[in-house]
Design a protein around this motif. Structure first.
Motif, PDB file in Angstrom:
ATOM      1  N   CYS A  62       0.772  -0.579   0.410  1.00 16.34           N
ATOM      2  CA  CYS A  62      -0.225   0.014  -0.209  1.00 16.34           C
ATOM      3  C   CYS A  62       0.781   1.477  -0.098  1.00 16.34           C
ATOM      4  N   CYS A 121       0.139   3.728   2.841  1.00 18.14           N
ATOM      5  CA  CYS A 121       0.200   2.780   4.774  1.00 18.14           C
ATOM      6  C   CYS A 121       1.692   1.410   4.679  1.00 18.14           C
ATOM      7  N   SER A 169       1.431  -1.369   4.432  1.00 12.98           N
ATOM      8  CA  SER A 169       0.677  -2.720   4.185  1.00 12.98           C
ATOM      9  C   SER A 169       0.868  -3.726   3.483  1.00 12.98           C
ATOM     10  N   CYS A 211      -6.460  -1.795  -0.120  1.00 12.08           N
ATOM     11  CA  CYS A 211      -5.698  -1.827   0.991  1.00 12.08           C
ATOM     12  C   CYS A 211      -6.476  -2.381   2.102  1.00 12.08           C
ATOM     13  N   CYS A 254      -5.604  -0.075   5.904  1.00 12.07           N
ATOM     14  CA  CYS A 254      -6.275   1.560   5.800  1.00 12.07           C
ATOM     15  C   CYS A 254      -7.246   1.851   4.901  1.00 12.07           C
ATOM     16  N   PHE A 303      -7.822   2.585   1.848  1.00 11.46           N
ATOM     17  CA  PHE A 303      -6.973   2.996   0.768  1.00 11.46           C
ATOM     18  C   PHE A 303      -7.339   2.197  -0.584  1.00 11.46           C
TER      19      PHE A 303
HETATM   20 ZN   LIG Z   1      -2.764   0.898   3.809  1.00 10.90          ZN
END
Ligand SMILES: [Zn+2]
Length: 174
Positions: free
Chosen positions: A11, A14, A16, A30, A33, A35
């Motif tokens: 991501c 963040c 991830s 994501c 978060c 996204f």
């Molecule tokens: Zn994220």
């Protein structure tokens, strides 16, 4: 392995690794978060410019993808710009030519690999009239130019599939 889902692993917001590709809506989501990132086609413009002998103005690609092969003049539409503005700007920058009239012709999609990654474009083609062809001067982005009569076009020397399709469409209509 060059599809966005082969290359994009984390991501961008963040970091991830739970950044999952949703095939149906061509986006990444994501799980950490929320996204949501979409893969869209980039808009590009293409100009067909002909001289008094009806020969079409081709450029030679100076850069990859398809370096050294034939292309039609044009380029990407900048964020916030109209296709018409991009057309006039690109032809001025690339060839030092001023477009006086233009009419929409057709559009074709393209996919090519750049930086090891699939780039999707929508190439929008216009038939263009320019003020004074004798002002033609190529920019560093272009390795050279060539006028070719429609009946003499060798499609294997054209780099991009969308450009081949635009030319075939145009020639079938004239
Ligand atoms: Zn994220």
């Amino acid at each position: 392995m060059t599809k966005p889902s082969d290359v994009i692993k984390y991501c961008p917001r963040c970091g991830s690794s739970q950044f999952n590709y949703q095939d149906d809506d061509k986006s990444f989501k994501c799980e950490s978060c929320d996204f949501h990132f979409f893969i869209n086609s980039a808009a590009a413009v293409v100009a067909i410019i002909q001289n008094e002998e009806n020969e079409i103005l081709f450029t030679l690609r100076a850069k990859d993808p398809q370096k050294g092969l034939l292309d039609l003049p044009g380029g990407f539409v900048d964020p916030g710009e109209t296709a018409e503005e991009a057309l006039k700007r690109e032809i001025k920058e690339e060839l030092n030519l001023q477009i006086t009239e233009f009419v929409y012709l057709t559009s074709f999609p393209n996919e090519y690999i750049f930086s090891g990654f699939s780039v999707y474009t929508l190439d929008i083609a216009f038939l263009c009239t320019v003020k004074d062809l004798s002002k033609l001067e190529v920019d560093d982005d272009v390795a050279g130019y060539q006028f070719i009569h429609p009946k003499d076009i060798e499609y294997k020397k054209i780099g991009l599939k969308s450009i081949k399709n635009i030319l075939k469409y145009y020639i079938s209509k004239t």
